[in-house]
Design a protein around this motif. Structure first.
Motif, short mmCIF file in Angstrom:
data_model
loop_
_atom_site.label_atom_id
_atom_site.label_comp_id
_atom_site.label_asym_id
_atom_site.label_seq_id
_atom_site.Cartn_x
_atom_site.Cartn_y
_atom_site.Cartn_z
N GLN A 30 0.83 -1.21 0.00
CA GLN A 30 0.00 0.00 0.00
C GLN A 30 0.86 1.26 0.00
N LEU A 67 2.49 1.70 -3.36
CA LEU A 67 1.60 2.28 -4.37
C LEU A 67 1.66 3.81 -4.34
N LEU A 90 4.85 4.83 -5.92
CA LEU A 90 4.77 4.64 -7.37
C LEU A 90 4.02 5.81 -8.00
N ASP A 91 2.91 6.15 -7.36
CA ASP A 91 2.10 7.26 -7.83
C ASP A 91 2.93 8.54 -7.89
N VAL A 118 5.85 8.33 -10.60
CA VAL A 118 5.40 8.56 -11.98
C VAL A 118 5.09 10.03 -12.21
N PHE A 177 6.97 12.60 -14.90
CA PHE A 177 6.28 13.37 -15.93
C PHE A 177 6.43 14.88 -15.74
N THR A 180 26.58 41.10 -29.32
CA THR A 180 26.65 42.08 -30.40
C THR A 180 26.61 43.50 -29.83
N TYR A 181 25.70 43.71 -28.86
CA TYR A 181 25.63 45.04 -28.26
C TYR A 181 26.84 45.32 -27.39
N LEU A 189 30.28 41.24 -37.11
CA LEU A 189 29.14 41.09 -38.02
C LEU A 189 29.47 40.19 -39.18
N MET A 230 -6.07 -2.35 -5.32
CA MET A 230 -4.76 -2.10 -5.89
C MET A 230 -4.81 -1.93 -7.41
N LYS A 258 -6.05 1.43 -8.29
CA LYS A 258 -5.02 2.45 -8.06
C LYS A 258 -3.98 2.42 -9.19
N LEU A 259 -3.59 1.19 -9.55
CA LEU A 259 -2.61 1.06 -10.63
C LEU A 259 -3.16 1.64 -11.92
N ILE A 276 -2.85 5.27 -11.91
CA ILE A 276 -1.48 5.75 -12.11
C ILE A 276 -1.08 5.61 -13.59
N PHE A 277 -1.30 4.41 -14.14
CA PHE A 277 -0.74 4.15 -15.46
C PHE A 277 -1.73 4.33 -16.60
N ILE A 326 -1.13 7.28 -18.88
CA ILE A 326 0.09 7.14 -19.68
C ILE A 326 -0.16 6.21 -20.85
N ASP A 346 21.00 50.98 -36.46
CA ASP A 346 20.87 51.07 -35.00
C ASP A 346 21.08 49.72 -34.34
N LYS A 347 20.50 48.69 -34.96
CA LYS A 347 20.52 47.38 -34.31
C LYS A 347 21.84 46.65 -34.50
N ARG A 348 22.41 46.76 -35.68
CA ARG A 348 23.51 45.85 -35.99
C ARG A 348 24.87 46.51 -36.16
N HIS A 352 26.99 50.02 -32.99
CA HIS A 352 27.81 49.70 -31.83
C HIS A 352 29.20 49.20 -32.18
#
Lengths: 403, 417
Positions: free
Chosen positions: A178, A181, A184-185, A188, A192, A219-220, A402, B3, B6-7, B10-11, B14, B271-273, B276
């Motif tokens: 138990q 489990l 496991l929960d 997993v 993910f 560049t700047y 450049l 069980m 529950k399994l 969980i799975f 997926i 200005d951009k390239r 500077h």
């Protein structure tokens, strides 16, 4: 031969899941397949350290033999005598391989021959064992279990750093279906969540955005808005990449019935830098806290080297973060990163003391809390900009021209 | 029973996700119908996803879209850009822009590989930048950014053992960062002139299916939308196509946009390239050489592909902004030599539609910036593009010569007819 790096791509998880399936089924029936677990651990270690990385594999084997002999020898010695110099020598010996690996690139400009992926994390585990043997907390030396602990493959390359006694408990405990489990929960779910972090978010920040932002910043040149953007993008990449990786390691450990401790707990929601270190790379900061900071502080108090408690704490912080800086590598920016955090924590303490004294005058409400988170976040992001080494490229090696 | 429930919790999700994903990826039926609007957006997007994808290109080339191969100049979308002119004057063709910063011959070659059947007998416009022809050709990082995986996988399944395929495979091995995948093993076999193993064939067939599906589903998601840009730029143009009036418009627009610098490059680009760091670039290009490059053989792949598919292409060689080349020291005799060399490669194999604009680098507002065509340059190109695409052209006949794949040709400095 094939080489498979841990968690590198979705295929790795498929292989891993198939390999872990017998363990999962057995655990659901309340049984543990120790021998089978040993075999697949071995296989995945060979996949990670074989093929093109065979030289790392040899280094790993040599390293493990060395540390095992050291831990064993110190254990048998400690059962009879307890001299400080022997203990210190054992610790120094344990970290010597790591020191060589860290110093070699700075001095010779090429990686060390004895290095391999994950040497830091193995060293943290080995040093931890030696210290706890001295404390008498580890009462018996079980070579087989020590080997399992050091070479636990889900965490071998980058942590989280587990503790020997905790690991031993999980490893030997008879599983309760138990409870398993639930593990496991969670496992997993963590895996993910890790997919989201590492293969989606870290990809967006690290692969799509970072190179472009970096190019613009170069560049700047100098200080520009692009540099600011680089700082945030890099911080996000660093977090999602590492947190994603840690989630994989924790999730896979859970599937194997080992509750490896978590490494991150929403670090960017921290309201001060101290709190940040309780949430960021937790197993590393707790390791540094328990095995360096606390021990140093006790040592200083016991020997009465310094009287003032505040000074003792500050010396502790400086030592801790300087060592952490050096551990990252011997470059100016890692060391500055360490110093920066030490100073930040010392200032944080000053502020906390001030706040305690003037509690009535300092407002505390939702806005101040948000402001604290905002300030902490920016202080941390700036430290990551230092850590990234980008400033080094920008200021000293900027060859952007450049085309 | 608790069980198993529950399994399942969980799975279950997926397993459901995996089943959905596998069905989506491996069913060999086409899912999507590509709309006219999507084609138009893709044609102007200059997106790597579109370059390496096949679905949109196939849809476009079954219609009146014509591939415009080039590189960064294609993103200089002013009012005289080929896409604007074609739309404004309701021509019978629309440009499909295949080019963005860094796309060189190899990217174009692979971009054609997966859509072979749709290219048969088509016309194309190809803008050859002299700047591609540096010693090592395309940079590996750039090539890997555009890495045309779907095309490569498809090609592997059909590649015959000939000089073109061996050379192409060899170049892939040199440039690709990946050396362990099944694809790269297959590429190595082709490079050595061996057929694929049957495992590789099965694996690659499945892979090809998955990649097609990925292409159909995702290659048209979140593309740059330039449709507005094109329409906005139409406003400045006269109602009827009139070269004199258009030249005036080009002149005025050029003048308006180049007011803040001595090189007469577009203000925003400046200005951009440049602002500077232009000081660091003075005299820096003195030793540039575009006549000794692996790119010549990569370019031969493109020519080989054109010939195989009986395509008719118009080649345009753009100039360099003269104010800029004088400042950086780029050698004009070297550039003229480059033109001679590339022309020799073209003409000697029967590619005769070559427009050399390299002498126009000193004309006002011909270039939008340092090396990219703009306003009057685009108009000059249109003088050739328009008749080439709207009028019937004589039938082509090519003689492909494998000598152009050799190291000797890449390095050759003697190329007179």
């Amino acid at each position: 031969m094939i080489n498979l790096q841990p968690y590198e791509n979705p295929m790795y998880f498929i292989y891993l899941f198939v390999a872990l399936l017998p363990i999962i089924i057995a655990m659901l029936y309340g049984k543990k397949l120790h021998w089978y677990q040993t075999i697949i651990s071995f296989v995945f270690l060979v996949l990670a350290f074989g093929g093109v990385k065979w030289h790392e594999g040899i280094a790993l084997i040599a390293y493990i033999i060395f540390e095992m002999v050291l831990i064993g020898a110190y254990f048998y010695y400690r059962q009879k005598v307890n001299q400080t110099w022997v203990f210190c020598s054992a610790v120094v010996l344990a970290i010597i391989p790591l020191i060589i690996v860290k110093v070699t690139p700075a001095v010779y400009g090429h990686p060390s021959l004895i290095g391999f992926l994950g040497i830091s994390y193995l060293t943290f585990k080995a040093v931890q064992m030696i210290m706890e043997i001295r404390d008498g907390a580890i009462k018996e030396f079980d070579p087989w279990l020590t080997l399992q602990f050091l070479l636990f493959f889900p965490t071998i390359s980058s942590g989280p750093i587990d503790r020997y006694r905790r690991f031993k408990g999980d490893y030997e405990r008879k599983p309760d279906p138990q409870k398993y489990l639930q593990l496991l929960d969670k496992g997993v779910w963590y895996i993910f969540l890790g997919f989201l972090y590492k293969f989606v978010l870290a990809y967006i920040f690290g692969t799509l955005l970072l190179p472009n932002v970096g190019k613009m910043a170069l560049t700047y040149g100098g200080i520009s808005w692009w540099l600011v953007a680089y700082m945030y993008v890099y911080s996000m990449d660093l977090f999602f990449d590492f947190a994603g990786y840690s989630l994989f390691a924790v999730g896979i450990s859970y599937l194997m019935g080992i509750e490896t401790p978590m490494n991150f707990n929403r670090p960017f929601c921290a309201w001060n830098i101290k709190e940040f270190w309780n949430r960021w790379h937790m197993t590393l900061s707790f390791w540094f806290r328990d095995y360096i900071y606390m021990r140093l502080v006790f040592f200083i108090m016991k020997k009465k080297l310094i009287k003032n408690r505040i000074t003792i704490a500050n010396v502790g912080y400086l030592t801790l973060f300087l060592i952490m800086g050096f551990w990252h590598g011997l470059t100016w920016y890692y060391i500055v990163y360490g110093l920066y955090h030490a100073v930040a924590i010392i200032l944080c303490d000053v502020w906390l003391r001030y706040k305690k004294k003037h509690r009535s005058k300092i407002p505390s409400n939702r806005f101040t809390k948000l402001l604290a988170i905002f300030i902490t976040f920016n202080v941390v992001c700036f430290s990551f900009l230092i850590f990234s080494g980008f400033l080094d490229t920008l200021f000293f090696h900027n060859i952007a021209t450049l085309k | 029973m608790k069980m198993s429930k529950k399994l399942f919790l969980i799975f279950g999700p997926i397993i459901a996700a995996v089943i959905l994903l596998l069905t989506l990826f491996f069913i060999p039926v086409s899912i999507q119908n590509i709309s006219e609007g999507t084609i138009q957006r893709a044609a102007l997007s200059q997106s790597p996803k579109v370059f390496r994808g096949m679905a949109v290109k196939k849809a476009a080339f079954s219609k009146n879209y014509v591939p415009f191969f080039g590189s960064s100049e294609l993103s200089r979308m002013d009012s005289l850009h080929p896409a604007v002119l074609a739309q404004k004057y309701h021509r019978n063709y629309r440009p499909f822009l295949l080019g963005a910063p860094g796309t060189q011959s190899l990217v174009h070659y692979w971009g054609m590989k997966g859509i072979d059947d749709k290219l048969e007998g088509k016309k194309a416009v190809f803008i050859v930048s002299p700047q591609w022809f540096v010693k090592g050709g395309i940079a590996p990082v750039v090539f890997n950014y555009y890495y045309p995986k779907p095309e490569i996988v498809k090609w592997l399944l059909h590649a015959k053992n000939n000089r073109m395929n061996r050379y192409a495979a060899q170049r892939l091995l040199e440039l690709s960062a990946d050396h362990s995948s099944v694809e790269s093993k297959g590429i190595a076999r082709i490079a050595a002139g061996h057929p694929l193993s049957s495992f590789e064939r099965t694996y690659l067939t499945l892979k090809s299916n998955a990649l097609d599906r990925e292409d159909q589903l995702f290659s048209t998601v979140s593309l740059n939308n330039r449709v507005q840009t094109i329409s906005r730029n139409e406003r400045f143009l006269p109602k009827a196509y009139n070269l004199k009036q258009l030249d005036k418009v080009a002149y005025t627009l050029g003048k308006e946009h180049t007011t803040n610098n001595q090189f007469k490059v577009d203000n925003r680009f400046w200005d951009k390239r440049l602002k500077h760091n232009y000081k660091k670039l003075a005299g820096k290009q003195k030793n540039y050489n575009y006549t000794d490059s692996v790119e010549f053989s990569d370019f031969q792949l493109v020519l080989n592909q054109f010939a195989d598919k009986n395509m008719n292409a118009l080649f345009i060689i753009p100039p360099v902004n003269e104010r800029w080349s004088e400042y950086t020291g780029l050698s004009m005799p070297m550039l003229r030599n480059f033109v001679k060399k590339i022309k020799y490669q073209l003409n000697s194999q029967g590619f005769n539609n070559v427009v050399d604009l390299t002498d126009d680098g000193n004309k006002a507002y011909f270039m939008q910036d340092t090396i990219h065509l703009g306003w009057r340059g685009w108009l000059a190109a249109d003088k050739y593009i328009n008749p080439f695409l709207t009028k019937k052209q004589p039938k082509v006949s090519y003689k492909i010569n494998n000598y152009f794949y050799s190291k000797k040709w890449q390095q050759s400095q003697s190329f007179t007819n």
